[in-house]
Design a protein around this motif. Structure first.
Motif, PDB file in Angstrom:
ATOM      1  N   GLU A  45       0.826  -1.210   0.000  1.00 15.53           N
ATOM      2  CA  GLU A  45       0.000   0.000   0.000  1.00 15.53           C
ATOM      3  C   GLU A  45       0.859   1.259   0.000  1.00 15.53           C
ATOM      4  O   GLU A  45       0.485   2.264  -0.608  1.00 15.53           O
ATOM      5  CB  GLU A  45      -0.933   0.011   1.223  1.00 15.53           C
ATOM      6  N   THR A  46       1.990   1.241   0.703  1.00 18.67           N
ATOM      7  CA  THR A  46       2.853   2.427   0.772  1.00 18.67           C
ATOM      8  C   THR A  46       4.035   2.341  -0.180  1.00 18.67           C
ATOM      9  O   THR A  46       4.770   3.307  -0.321  1.00 18.67           O
ATOM     10  CB  THR A  46       3.399   2.602   2.200  1.00 18.67           C
ATOM     11  N   SER A  47       4.225   1.194  -0.836  1.00 19.68           N
ATOM     12  CA  SER A  47       5.455   0.831  -1.541  1.00 19.68           C
ATOM     13  C   SER A  47       6.549   0.589  -0.495  1.00 19.68           C
ATOM     14  O   SER A  47       6.260   0.504   0.701  1.00 19.68           O
ATOM     15  CB  SER A  47       5.866   1.866  -2.584  1.00 19.68           C
ATOM     16  N   PHE A  48       7.820   0.497  -0.914  1.00 18.25           N
ATOM     17  CA  PHE A  48       8.855  -0.013  -0.010  1.00 18.25           C
ATOM     18  C   PHE A  48      10.117   0.858  -0.050  1.00 18.25           C
ATOM     19  O   PHE A  48      10.400   1.522  -1.039  1.00 18.25           O
ATOM     20  CB  PHE A  48       9.272  -1.437  -0.425  1.00 18.25           C
ATOM     21  N   ASP A  49      10.864   0.809   1.082  1.00 16.31           N
ATOM     22  CA  ASP A  49      12.268   1.196   1.038  1.00 16.31           C
ATOM     23  C   ASP A  49      13.085  -0.111   0.994  1.00 16.31           C
ATOM     24  O   ASP A  49      12.517  -1.206   0.886  1.00 16.31           O
ATOM     25  CB  ASP A  49      12.639   2.097   2.227  1.00 16.31           C
ATOM     26  N   CYS A  50      14.415   0.000   1.073  1.00 14.72           N
ATOM     27  CA  CYS A  50      15.244  -1.189   0.821  1.00 14.72           C
ATOM     28  C   CYS A  50      15.016  -2.277   1.864  1.00 14.72           C
ATOM     29  O   CYS A  50      14.786  -3.444   1.524  1.00 14.72           O
ATOM     30  CB  CYS A  50      16.714  -0.798   0.761  1.00 14.72           C
ATOM     31  N   SER A  51      15.034  -1.928   3.162  1.00 16.30           N
ATOM     32  CA  SER A  51      14.865  -2.941   4.199  1.00 16.30           C
ATOM     33  C   SER A  51      13.422  -3.421   4.282  1.00 16.30           C
ATOM     34  O   SER A  51      13.168  -4.603   4.545  1.00 16.30           O
ATOM     35  CB  SER A  51      15.321  -2.392   5.556  1.00 16.30           C
ATOM     36  N   GLY A  52      12.458  -2.513   4.073  1.00 18.61           N
ATOM     37  CA  GLY A  52      11.059  -2.926   4.076  1.00 18.61           C
ATOM     38  C   GLY A  52      10.761  -3.938   2.981  1.00 18.61           C
ATOM     39  O   GLY A  52      10.017  -4.897   3.183  1.00 18.61           O
ATOM     40  N   PHE A  53      11.385  -3.757   1.808  1.00 16.84           N
ATOM     41  CA  PHE A  53      11.189  -4.689   0.696  1.00 16.84           C
ATOM     42  C   PHE A  53      11.772  -6.066   1.033  1.00 16.84           C
ATOM     43  O   PHE A  53      11.128  -7.100   0.810  1.00 16.84           O
ATOM     44  CB  PHE A  53      11.854  -4.117  -0.557  1.00 16.84           C
ATOM     45  N   VAL A 107      10.169 -18.079   3.300  1.00 11.92           N
ATOM     46  CA  VAL A 107      11.554 -18.531   3.425  1.00 11.92           C
ATOM     47  C   VAL A 107      12.108 -18.251   4.819  1.00 11.92           C
ATOM     48  O   VAL A 107      12.771 -19.085   5.426  1.00 11.92           O
ATOM     49  CB  VAL A 107      12.431 -17.853   2.347  1.00 11.92           C
ATOM     50  N   HIS A 108      11.812 -17.075   5.356  1.00 16.35           N
ATOM     51  CA  HIS A 108      12.352 -16.691   6.670  1.00 16.35           C
ATOM     52  C   HIS A 108      11.458 -15.595   7.248  1.00 16.35           C
ATOM     53  O   HIS A 108      11.094 -14.661   6.541  1.00 16.35           O
ATOM     54  CB  HIS A 108      13.792 -16.182   6.532  1.00 16.35           C
ATOM     55  N   SER A 109      11.106 -15.706   8.511  1.00 15.60           N
ATOM     56  CA  SER A 109      10.271 -14.690   9.158  1.00 15.60           C
ATOM     57  C   SER A 109      11.142 -13.514   9.580  1.00 15.60           C
ATOM     58  O   SER A 109      12.028 -13.660  10.417  1.00 15.60           O
ATOM     59  CB  SER A 109       9.559 -15.286  10.373  1.00 15.60           C
ATOM     60  N   LEU A 110      10.890 -12.349   8.971  1.00 16.75           N
ATOM     61  CA  LEU A 110      11.676 -11.156   9.264  1.00 16.75           C
ATOM     62  C   LEU A 110      10.731 -10.021   9.655  1.00 16.75           C
ATOM     63  O   LEU A 110      10.125  -9.391   8.784  1.00 16.75           O
ATOM     64  CB  LEU A 110      12.491 -10.726   8.039  1.00 16.75           C
ATOM     65  N   PRO A 111      10.552  -9.759  10.946  1.00 18.61           N
ATOM     66  CA  PRO A 111       9.775  -8.574  11.329  1.00 18.61           C
ATOM     67  C   PRO A 111      10.436  -7.308  10.792  1.00 18.61           C
ATOM     68  O   PRO A 111      11.641  -7.275  10.530  1.00 18.61           O
ATOM     69  CB  PRO A 111       9.802  -8.625  12.859  1.00 18.61           C
ATOM     70  N   ARG A 112       9.668  -6.266  10.628  1.00 19.22           N
ATOM     71  CA  ARG A 112      10.155  -5.012  10.050  1.00 19.22           C
ATOM     72  C   ARG A 112      11.349  -4.486  10.825  1.00 19.22           C
ATOM     73  O   ARG A 112      11.300  -4.342  12.040  1.00 19.22           O
ATOM     74  CB  ARG A 112       9.021  -3.966  10.064  1.00 19.22           C
ATOM     75  N   THR A 113      12.434  -4.249  10.128  1.00 15.47           N
ATOM     76  CA  THR A 113      13.633  -3.694  10.749  1.00 15.47           C
ATOM     77  C   THR A 113      14.395  -2.889   9.712  1.00 15.47           C
ATOM     78  O   THR A 113      13.988  -2.795   8.550  1.00 15.47           O
ATOM     79  CB  THR A 113      14.516  -4.816  11.327  1.00 15.47           C
ATOM     80  N   THR A 114      15.501  -2.294  10.112  1.00 19.13           N
ATOM     81  CA  THR A 114      16.306  -1.458   9.218  1.00 19.13           C
ATOM     82  C   THR A 114      17.371  -2.300   8.523  1.00 19.13           C
ATOM     83  O   THR A 114      17.540  -3.489   8.813  1.00 19.13           O
ATOM     84  CB  THR A 114      16.976  -0.338  10.018  1.00 19.13           C
ATOM     85  N   ALA A 115      18.109  -1.666   7.607  1.00 19.66           N
ATOM     86  CA  ALA A 115      19.201  -2.359   6.938  1.00 19.66           C
ATOM     87  C   ALA A 115      20.263  -2.781   7.957  1.00 19.66           C
ATOM     88  O   ALA A 115      20.824  -3.883   7.866  1.00 19.66           O
ATOM     89  CB  ALA A 115      19.805  -1.469   5.860  1.00 19.66           C
ATOM     90  N   ALA A 116      20.536  -1.919   8.946  1.00 23.05           N
ATOM     91  CA  ALA A 116      21.499  -2.284   9.985  1.00 23.05           C
ATOM     92  C   ALA A 116      20.975  -3.446  10.827  1.00 23.05           C
ATOM     93  O   ALA A 116      21.736  -4.332  11.231  1.00 23.05           O
ATOM     94  CB  ALA A 116      21.792  -1.080  10.878  1.00 23.05           C
ATOM     95  N   GLY A 117      19.654  -3.469  11.096  1.00 28.18           N
ATOM     96  CA  GLY A 117      19.068  -4.586  11.840  1.00 28.18           C
ATOM     97  C   GLY A 117      19.192  -5.899  11.091  1.00 28.18           C
ATOM     98  O   GLY A 117      19.443  -6.950  11.694  1.00 28.18           O
ATOM     99  N   LEU A 118      19.021  -5.875   9.759  1.00 20.24           N
ATOM    100  CA  LEU A 118      19.204  -7.082   8.962  1.00 20.24           C
ATOM    101  C   LEU A 118      20.658  -7.542   8.991  1.00 20.24           C
ATOM    102  O   LEU A 118      20.951  -8.737   9.068  1.00 20.24           O
ATOM    103  CB  LEU A 118      18.764  -6.827   7.517  1.00 20.24           C
ATOM    104  N   HIS A 167      16.581  -5.195  -5.670  1.00 20.17           N
ATOM    105  CA  HIS A 167      16.561  -4.268  -4.530  1.00 20.17           C
ATOM    106  C   HIS A 167      15.557  -3.148  -4.785  1.00 20.17           C
ATOM    107  O   HIS A 167      15.070  -2.948  -5.906  1.00 20.17           O
ATOM    108  CB  HIS A 167      17.957  -3.676  -4.298  1.00 20.17           C
ATOM    109  N   ALA A 168      15.262  -2.422  -3.731  1.00 21.32           N
ATOM    110  CA  ALA A 168      14.380  -1.258  -3.822  1.00 21.32           C
ATOM    111  C   ALA A 168      15.232  -0.042  -4.147  1.00 21.32           C
ATOM    112  O   ALA A 168      15.698   0.673  -3.262  1.00 21.32           O
ATOM    113  CB  ALA A 168      13.607  -1.058  -2.523  1.00 21.32           C
ATOM    114  N   GLY A 169      15.489   0.151  -5.427  1.00 21.12           N
ATOM    115  CA  GLY A 169      16.124   1.386  -5.877  1.00 21.12           C
ATOM    116  C   GLY A 169      15.024   2.366  -6.230  1.00 21.12           C
ATOM    117  O   GLY A 169      14.062   2.530  -5.488  1.00 21.12           O
TER     118      GLY A 169
END
Length: 540
Positions: free
Chosen positions: A442-450, A460-471, A515-517
């Protein structure tokens, strides 16, 4: 209005299928199983394990052992009967014929009866699976329609394609009309030639004066309209403030974000005394062209000092930092001594204080839409799309629009079912715009959100919303020679941020990443830019 109606119809259909799916899942056969749960016993005043009888859906294959045993018993009984009949069938031709007929009927009817029985038993699961697939497709279509409704630039792109198609159709159908016009002009020319031969002097003088007058009037009117149209068009799609004011406003908004990042990083110092801190934080950042387009629409030519209150209001609309305290009762084992000095092990309860820290980035486009009218939103979107005719102001941003690469994943790489599921989910959003803080269709994505959405919703893997540093903190760093399709690739310094990790993508092999460019696309990672900012490969 058309896009709103389409989005509303698509969302209603998706909600109806979701309700049907819920009803189908609720109608699945259930069973009761004993589970060991940790709870609080009010009689003893202690926490400990206890047996709980819980209701849960019955697995699809739960009747398989029973069916197998029944089938085996039936085969044993049937073979015994057939053996007895075979011993006596040589004495009677009628008995032998009846026996052969019975064996043929059993070989034809029994497998089909068993198959029909199994199909009838599987009907609730098959209905639930069918509705799940339909609901997922309907939800994706609804999300696509809502994004199209909320993104004027995509609407304009579709409108341009429609106009181009209509022009081609009209161009083909207009050939016949052009031929008729040519014949008419030829007839008029022959008539004019006859008139000139009859009255050459008067006719030539009148035609010359008329042409001269028309030429002068047309010259003045066309020049005036052209100048006014060109000036208005350029002015309405350009940033009108001075460069130093634009850069100062962008720096002021970035300073507000840096202060927010500092507050988030110093949570333990600002809220001391807790045993545990749990974070749920969106990315902090914005598209500078979106910010300057908003200020241009609101103030036309502005100065950085004049728009400071507006920047703070916009910042409040985009970000929301909140905290929530929760206390859990936990137990630990301690050694205590009785009155005779003998040690004994006891379970001791103690409070465990947790502070939940949540940072929501509602995205800058949504924040600006709350402060603009529909007409102002349309102009703001056009300014962002054209970058205010000043793409050189923020040329170093990796999120400046770039043409996506047409790339197809090799079939041998898709042999891995988990990687194939990742690609199937990720390719649903090819062409979606980059939106800071975006984490849903609905909002589209940034890199980590995507990345979080693709890994979670592909299973494949459960990933709650986090930042690129969190990933990055959840990954094991692997050398480039061991990287495989489906691993993550991290970059640093792609925009002005104090964090070492600033961008993340999904490595797909062949020297490329998904990626979300701007927009979401496949991109080569061996270019000078990406090699300069490369940080590491990671595996979850």
């Amino acid at each position: 209005m058309k896009y709103r109606k389409k989005a509303l119809r698509a969302r209603r259909k998706a909600d109806a299928l979701a309700r049907k799916l819920g009803q189908a899942q609720a109608a699945l056969p259930t069973r009761r199983r004993l589970h060991i749960a940790k709870g609080f016993d009010p009689r003893t005043g202690r926490a400990g394990p206890r047996l709980v009888l819980e209701k849960e859906p019955r697995p699809r294959s739960e009747t398989a052992p029973i069916v197998s045993l029944a089938a085996q018993a039936g085969r044993c009984a049937g073979s015994f009967v057939h053996q007895k009949l075979h011993e006596v069938e040589q004495e009677n031709v009628g008995t032998e014929a009846a026996h052969k007929t019975e064996q043929t009927a059993e070989s034809l009817l029994l497998p089909r009866a068993a198959q029909a029985w199994r199909r009838e038993q599987d009907r609730p699961w098959r209905r639930a699976e069918t509705l799940a697939k339909r609901a997922a497709k309907a939800d994706a279509r609804a999300a696509r329609a809502e994004i199209l409704r909320d993104t004027p630039s995509l609407q304009k792109r579709r409108l341009k394609r429609r106009y181009a198609f209509r022009w081609r159709q009209e161009h083909r159908s207009g050939k016949h009309a052009a031929a008729q016009a040519g014949r008419l002009l030829g007839s008029m020319g022959r008539t004019a030639a006859q008139a000139i031969r009859s009255h050459p002097a008067v006719l030539f003088t009148a035609i010359g004066c008329g042409l001269l007058l028309v030429l002068v009037l047309a010259l003045f009117s066309s020049c005036t309209a052209m100048l006014e149209g060109a000036a208005g068009s350029v002015l309405s799609t350009s940033y009108t403030a001075a460069d130093h004011d634009i850069l100062a406003a962008e720096a002021a908004y970035t300073a507000l974000e840096s202060d927010l990042q500092s507050r988030l990083a110093n949570t333990k110092a600002l809220y001391p005394g807790y045993d545990e801190y749990r974070y749920q934080a969106d990315e902090i950042g914005h598209d500078p062209h979106q910010l300057i387009a908003f200020l241009t629409v609101r103030f036309q030519s502005f100065s950085a000092a004049d728009v400071q209150p507006e920047l703070e209001q916009l910042f409040t609309a985009q970000y929301n930092l909140s905290t929530r305290e929760e206390t859990e009762v936990r137990t630990r084992t301690e050694i205590q001594y009785d009155r005779y000095g003998r040690p004994q092990t006891v379970e001791v309860e103690y409070p465990w204080r947790i502070l939940y820290v949540t940072l929501q980035n509602h995205t800058l486009p949504k924040a600006t839409d709350t402060l603009l009218t529909e007409q102002e939103q349309a102009r703001c979107s056009l300014l962002v799309q054209l970058q205010g005719n000043r793409p050189d102001l923020f040329r170093d941003s990796i999120y400046s629009p770039s043409p996506p690469e047409d790339y197809e994943i090799p079939s041998d790489a898709l042999a891995d079912p988990q990687f194939a599921a990742l690609i199937a989910e990720g390719e649903k959003f090819l062409g979606f715009p980059y939106v800071w803080g975006g984490s849903t269709p609905e909002t589209s994505f940034d890199c980590s959100g995507f990345v979080c959405w693709v890994y979670t919703h592909s299973g494949v893997h459960s990933l709650p919303r986090t930042t690129a540093a969190g990933l990055y903190n959840q990954c094991s760093v692997i050398p480039p020679e061991l990287v495989q399709p489906g691993d993550l690739i991290f970059f640093t310094g792609t925009y002005d941020t104090p964090k070492p990790v600033s961008h993340v993508g999904i490595y797909v092999g062949g020297g490329r990443m998904l990626h979300a460019g701007s927009p979401i696309q496949y991109t080569r990672i061996d270019t000078t830019y990406w090699q300069h900012h490369f940080l590491a490969f990671g595996r979850l």
